[in-house]
Scaffold this active site. Sequence first.
Site, PDB file in Angstrom:
ATOM      1  N   HIS A  48       3.519   5.551   5.770  1.00 19.83           N
ATOM      2  CA  HIS A  48       2.684   4.557   5.089  1.00 19.83           C
ATOM      3  C   HIS A  48       3.349   3.213   5.271  1.00 19.83           C
ATOM      4  O   HIS A  48       4.233   3.046   6.110  1.00 19.83           O
ATOM      5  CB  HIS A  48       2.426   4.884   3.619  1.00 19.83           C
ATOM      6  N   GLY A  64       2.954  -1.252   3.698  1.00 21.43           N
ATOM      7  CA  GLY A  64       2.201  -2.143   2.841  1.00 21.43           C
ATOM      8  C   GLY A  64       2.075  -3.541   3.393  1.00 21.43           C
ATOM      9  O   GLY A  64       3.019  -4.084   3.980  1.00 21.43           O
ATOM     10  N   SER A  93       0.779  -1.233   0.000  1.00 22.74           N
ATOM     11  CA  SER A  93       0.000   0.000   0.000  1.00 22.74           C
ATOM     12  C   SER A  93       0.808   1.279   0.000  1.00 22.74           C
ATOM     13  O   SER A  93       0.239   2.359  -0.155  1.00 22.74           O
ATOM     14  CB  SER A  93      -0.968   0.011   1.188  1.00 22.74           C
TER      15      SER A  93
END
Length: 504
Positions: free
Chosen positions: A338, A340, A97
């Site tokens: 962020h 993932g 992500s």
Amino acid sequence: MTAPGVSRRAVLGGAIAGLAVLGLQGCSSKQASNTPDSKTRFAELDAKIEHAMKAYAIPGVAVGVIAGEDEYIKGYGVTNVDHPVAVDGDTVFRIGSTTKTFTGTTVMRLVDEGRVDLNAPVRQYLPDFAVADADASATVTVRQLLNHTSGWLGDDLQDFGRGDDAVARFVASMTRLPQRTPPGAVFTYNNAGLVVAGRIVEVVTGAVYENAVQKMVLDPLALNHTHFFTDQIIGSNIAASHNVVDGKAVVDEGFWHFPRSCNPTGSLMSTVRDQLSYARFHLGEGTAPDGTRLMSKDALVAMRSNPGAGGTLQVELTGMGVSWMLRPSAENETIVQHGGTWAGQRSGFFMVPSRNFAMTVLTNSEGGGKLLAELFAEDWSLRTFAGVSNLPATPQQLSASDLAPFEGRYVTDDIDAAGELGHVAIDFRGKDGQLVGTMSDTPDGNFVPDENAAPDLGLAFYKTDYGLDLGPDLQPVGSRSNFVRGSDGSVAWFLNHGRLYKRQ
């Protein structure tokens, strides 16, 4: 985002992989400065990673750090337990992500050029756009896609094939997605919203999503080992995806596939060296390595400003800017973050722009989640390299009457890769000053607290409506969740791992 084929209960409950011991090999490709302080800090980082690899069955890890004038890139372990090749700074992993921030950066380039308005309704660019709710379809804005406040069901990972129309077909299918909260009102992680943003990129640029990102971000930043498609990485040193079975890492070839229709939300493959180059761009003035201006400094700052609704996504968030999670610190410095999650490939990425700090870690195992919690949710990395720390979170023991407003059944739903709608419930009850919860895949009937039920999870409050996540043993697991109140002030939702559960 998470891979299809994993049970809803495991995905939404944040299942944790088992433990194992593996032999390690290290491959260092770029070292930090030779000062005693730098050597000590990076030696401690090495030790933490190597310990976690043994404990959590992680065959391979790559790390990159920018800390002031220091830069550190190093690989550990192997790409594949069956065919071991050393990991280095150019080994290709899925970044999951963190791809969303590349979508956000592409959109922001279009904003900077005057071609997209973040505050415009999505229908200004996609006139036929619709989800199940007519009002939300007409009013949701581009910004709300990118700060995860669009409000509809977002866990949609349907595969619409490998054609150039995959993203368009996905967006056209969204008419069935139910609205859960009004646009702009509540943060809840939304994969489908980022696919819509990717479709806007296609319509505005006249190019398929991947080609637009290639032209506007990957090529100008010389991210030559960052790609969307597997045929683009042939010949590279590739990290295989591993499951953890009976405490050992096992290659699982079924983990690798990613649906093209979801590319704007999570399909990029990259290296730790490329990820540091990307971080350097976001820490900089908006210029490419060759000096070409790609974005204004103001546009870069805008991506990590003006957050939407706050909440939690493993860590406590002020909110999200343009695709970046914005995280508070005790020193009042913003952490930009962020990461993932795709089956067998777990990664983390964060920056503290005011301290010229960035860190990225790529792993090739389901066990990687525990290492990422230690490096990104806990604050050792932040304290060691950037001099900032998490907001304090001291667990409280609440009275039965204080816990009562939070007790009850909370239900969420999602759509799997086959388009099947499913539901998961958490039944919360107070116990020993904390909340304990049991989960069910088939919620029905009324909530009846079962004092004898073994907990699947728990919550220890540290401030109003916010708590530290507890595992089945009711010990902290290194992440945070929160409750969301309705307009009448009563508890209406539970937000766990970015997913929203509605109180019944």
